[in-house]
Write a protein that holds these residues in place. Structure first.
Motif, PDB file in Angstrom:
ATOM      1  N   LEU A 188     -10.710  10.623   7.729  1.00  0.00           N
ATOM      2  CA  LEU A 188      -9.118  10.502   7.347  1.00  0.00           C
ATOM      3  C   LEU A 188      -8.411  11.762   6.216  1.00  0.00           C
ATOM      4  CD1 LEU A 188      -6.313   9.730   7.684  1.00  0.00           C
ATOM      5  CD2 LEU A 188      -7.090   8.367   5.473  1.00  0.00           C
ATOM      6  N   SER A 189      -7.710  12.662   6.822  1.00  0.00           N
ATOM      7  CA  SER A 189      -7.334  14.317   5.824  1.00  0.00           C
ATOM      8  C   SER A 189      -5.918  13.410   4.932  1.00  0.00           C
ATOM      9  CB  SER A 189      -8.002  15.268   6.131  1.00  0.00           C
ATOM     10  OG  SER A 189      -6.434  15.450   8.166  1.00  0.00           O
ATOM     11  N   TYR A 190      -6.227  14.498   3.768  1.00  0.00           N
ATOM     12  CA  TYR A 190      -4.225  14.700   3.183  1.00  0.00           C
ATOM     13  C   TYR A 190      -4.123  15.881   3.047  1.00  0.00           C
ATOM     14  CZ  TYR A 190      -0.310  14.379   0.414  1.00  0.00           C
ATOM     15  OH  TYR A 190       1.284  14.722  -0.086  1.00  0.00           O
ATOM     16  N   LEU A 191      -3.316  17.083   3.596  1.00  0.00           N
ATOM     17  CA  LEU A 191      -2.684  17.957   3.042  1.00  0.00           C
ATOM     18  C   LEU A 191      -0.926  17.996   2.479  1.00  0.00           C
ATOM     19  CD1 LEU A 191      -3.666  21.123   3.102  1.00  0.00           C
ATOM     20  CD2 LEU A 191      -2.133  20.791   5.606  1.00  0.00           C
ATOM     21  N   GLY A 192      -1.700  18.848   1.433  1.00  0.00           N
ATOM     22  CA  GLY A 192      -0.269  18.362   0.461  1.00  0.00           C
ATOM     23  C   GLY A 192      -0.747  18.936  -1.182  1.00  0.00           C
ATOM     24  N   LEU A 202      -0.084   7.780  -2.110  1.00  0.00           N
ATOM     25  CA  LEU A 202      -1.763   8.246  -2.124  1.00  0.00           C
ATOM     26  C   LEU A 202      -2.831   7.733  -2.143  1.00  0.00           C
ATOM     27  CD1 LEU A 202      -3.684  10.981  -0.451  1.00  0.00           C
ATOM     28  CD2 LEU A 202      -2.985  11.777  -2.386  1.00  0.00           C
ATOM     29  N   GLU A 203      -2.740   7.295  -3.297  1.00  0.00           N
ATOM     30  CA  GLU A 203      -4.130   6.365  -4.173  1.00  0.00           C
ATOM     31  C   GLU A 203      -4.028   4.283  -2.814  1.00  0.00           C
ATOM     32  OE1 GLU A 203      -6.434   4.449  -6.748  1.00  0.00           O
ATOM     33  OE2 GLU A 203      -5.544   6.049  -6.454  1.00  0.00           O
ATOM     34  N   ARG A 204      -3.253   4.226  -2.685  1.00  0.00           N
ATOM     35  CA  ARG A 204      -2.797   2.822  -1.841  1.00  0.00           C
ATOM     36  C   ARG A 204      -3.565   3.473  -0.247  1.00  0.00           C
ATOM     37  NH1 ARG A 204       1.796   2.146  -1.794  1.00  0.00           N
ATOM     38  NH2 ARG A 204       2.806   2.166   0.040  1.00  0.00           N
ATOM     39  N   LEU A 205      -2.981   4.718  -0.027  1.00  0.00           N
ATOM     40  CA  LEU A 205      -4.018   4.806   1.444  1.00  0.00           C
ATOM     41  C   LEU A 205      -4.620   5.954   1.644  1.00  0.00           C
ATOM     42  CD1 LEU A 205      -0.153   4.876   3.431  1.00  0.00           C
ATOM     43  CD2 LEU A 205      -1.347   2.631   2.810  1.00  0.00           C
ATOM     44  N   VAL A 259       2.525  11.249   3.918  1.00  0.00           N
ATOM     45  CA  VAL A 259       2.840  10.805   2.547  1.00  0.00           C
ATOM     46  C   VAL A 259       4.265  11.056   1.996  1.00  0.00           C
ATOM     47  CG1 VAL A 259       2.353  10.147   0.251  1.00  0.00           C
ATOM     48  CG2 VAL A 259       0.544  10.579   1.540  1.00  0.00           C
ATOM     49  N   THR A 260       5.561   9.978   2.332  1.00  0.00           N
ATOM     50  CA  THR A 260       6.335  10.813   2.229  1.00  0.00           C
ATOM     51  C   THR A 260       7.083  10.931   0.473  1.00  0.00           C
ATOM     52  OG1 THR A 260       6.803  10.429   4.111  1.00  0.00           O
ATOM     53  CG2 THR A 260       8.779  10.640   3.042  1.00  0.00           C
ATOM     54  N   ARG A 261       7.933  11.970  -0.025  1.00  0.00           N
ATOM     55  CA  ARG A 261       8.146  10.825  -1.296  1.00  0.00           C
ATOM     56  C   ARG A 261       9.322   9.902  -1.579  1.00  0.00           C
ATOM     57  NH1 ARG A 261       9.800  17.275  -4.733  1.00  0.00           N
ATOM     58  NH2 ARG A 261      10.284  15.028  -5.898  1.00  0.00           N
ATOM     59  N   ALA A 262       9.600   9.903  -3.254  1.00  0.00           N
ATOM     60  CA  ALA A 262      10.202   8.701  -2.984  1.00  0.00           C
ATOM     61  C   ALA A 262      11.672   8.360  -2.532  1.00  0.00           C
ATOM     62  CB  ALA A 262      10.101   8.285  -4.285  1.00  0.00           C
ATOM     63  N   ASP A 263      12.035  10.396  -2.475  1.00  0.00           N
ATOM     64  CA  ASP A 263      13.890  10.331  -2.761  1.00  0.00           C
ATOM     65  C   ASP A 263      13.365  10.431  -1.497  1.00  0.00           C
ATOM     66  OD1 ASP A 263      14.542  10.989  -5.097  1.00  0.00           O
ATOM     67  OD2 ASP A 263      14.071  11.968  -5.519  1.00  0.00           O
ATOM     68  N   SER A 287       1.059   7.156   8.847  1.00  0.00           N
ATOM     69  CA  SER A 287       1.771   7.320   7.877  1.00  0.00           C
ATOM     70  C   SER A 287       1.853   5.908   7.444  1.00  0.00           C
ATOM     71  CB  SER A 287       3.548   7.660   9.044  1.00  0.00           C
ATOM     72  OG  SER A 287       4.461   7.994   8.058  1.00  0.00           O
ATOM     73  N   ASP A 288       2.824   6.198   6.194  1.00  0.00           N
ATOM     74  CA  ASP A 288       3.573   5.063   5.457  1.00  0.00           C
ATOM     75  C   ASP A 288       5.316   4.893   6.550  1.00  0.00           C
ATOM     76  OD1 ASP A 288       4.994   7.653   5.015  1.00  0.00           O
ATOM     77  OD2 ASP A 288       5.001   7.458   2.711  1.00  0.00           O
TER      78      ASP A 288
END
Length: 386
Positions: A188-192, A202-205, A259-263, A287-288
């Motif tokens: 699993l990767s994350y780019l951001g 990010l912490e949770r997922l 991962v999506t920003r809160a707004d 995705s969230d």
């Protein structure tokens, strides 16, 4: 406006540097495809040291890129803006309110605001923060091009007085982003880039699944993460992956995380460019959740939705390889059918032409816009806000 080629001026955050921002990759894909439709583009970028030190596209081959040092430096480009069929100001442009007011006064063609951060923009306006856009400017833009669709478009028109709020989602250059034969390196990767409001997700997922599954491999790529973050031993850190290396990065990932920003979660209908890039590369996305995501990708068939570490680990550990590959292929088909840069460029052209019917530039002005030195443009007497 006739069907003749369009001449546009774009004042955006950055085209030359993808370091620490998602604007550059968005503009590159969109404008390259727009140029491929026969149109001509002048991109004006504020010359700031943090991007100057990380320029990975200093000389694009699809448009003319010029830098200006401050608001006063834009005076050299008043003629270009006056002669253009459309002038587009992007979100997060330094001194964006003054730049927008200048564009609205100088331009004789269509004026547009391209909001790559719509939910963030509206949250800022709600608390009186006018960093790059003010409520007074919105009715003066002929077009409000929004990264967010859905109910937000109605809000922009009803509450803020936009004459025409239209969705212009991010997209992907499918010639650059495509499947590659690369040996899997991460599960699993994350780019951001680091963002405080994305970090809990990010912490949770990703980080919590990494702690629970030491046998799996993870990576987080992007700048500006605080030094005090405790990364699990099986989470690799990469400070920056330039766009040219994104396809190989995704290809080396069995899954990648969005991962999506809160707004943007609150507004819904706000896809990240990473969704489209990864899918175009044939990498399945986890995705969230947010409203409108199911209108872009079919849950389970084209995307995995996760609320918890358990959801992520179930996908990584239990989904058969054949199912993973089917998801990747289905998501790529969706991109090719609906979300390529070519689709967005066609939408942009339609929006500009609908916004006003103006004659094409005479040939001398057409040539001056893209070939002459800045000082040769006719000067327009404009009072500049500072």
């Amino acid at each position: 406006m006739s069907a003749a080629p369009l001449n546009i001026v774009v004042l955006g955050l950055s085209l030359s540097s993808s370091w620490g921002n998602g604007h550059a990759t968005t503009f590159r894909a969109l404008l390259r495809a727009f140029a491929a439709r026969g149109h001509r583009i002048l991109f004006l970028e504020r010359d700031v040291p943090w991007y100057a030190a990380h320029r990975d596209l200093p000389q694009p081959d699809f448009c003319r890129l010029e830098f200006y040092g401050d608001l006063g430096g834009l005076s050299a480009w008043h003629g270009a803006m006056a002669a253009a069929d459309a002038v587009i100001v992007g979100s997060y442009v330094p001194e964006g309110v003054a730049v927008g007011a200048l564009a609205q006064r100088v331009a004789n063609g269509v004026t547009a605001f391209y909001d790559i951060d719509t939910p963030v923009t509206l949250a800022k306006l709600a608390r009186g923060d006018e960093e790059y856009l003010s409520p007074a400017l919105i009715p003066g833009y002929d077009l409000y091009l929004s990264f967010t669709g859905g109910p937000t478009l109605d809000r922009l028109m009803r509450h803020y007085g936009s004459p025409a709020a239209r969705p212009l989602y991010c997209s992907v250059d499918t010639d650059a982003y495509r499947p590659m034969e690369v040996a899997p390196r991460w599960d699993l990767s994350y780019l951001g880039t680091y963002s405080p409001d994305r970090q809990p997700t990010l912490e949770r997922l990703l980080l919590e699944p990494a702690r629970q599954a030491p046998e799996l491999r993870f990576v987080v790529a992007g700048p500006q993460y605080p030094a005090e973050i405790a990364w699990p031993a099986n989470v690799e850190r990469l400070d920056h992956v330039p766009p040219a290396e994104h396809p190989a990065f995704y290809a080396a990932s069995r899954y990648t995380l969005n991962v999506t920003r809160a707004d943007m979660i609150h507004a819904g209908w706000s896809p990240s460019v990473r969704l489209f890039e990864a899918a175009a590369c044939g990498t399945p996305v986890i995705s969230d959740r947010w409203d409108g995501l199911d209108t872009l990708f079919a849950p389970d068939a084209e995307i995995v939705l996760a609320d918890s570490a358990a959801d992520v680990l179930r996908a990584l550990r239990e989904r058969p390889e054949a199912v993973r590959q089917c998801q990747a292929q289905a998501a790529r088909r969706r991109i090719l059918a609906s979300h390529s840069a070519a689709h967005r460029a066609a939408e942009l052209e339609t929006y500009i032409r609908e916004a006003g019917d103006r004659a094409p530039l005479p040939e001398p002005a057409f040539a001056a816009l893209h070939g002459a030195a800045p000082h040769s443009f006719p000067q327009v007497d404009v009072h500049e806000e500072r």
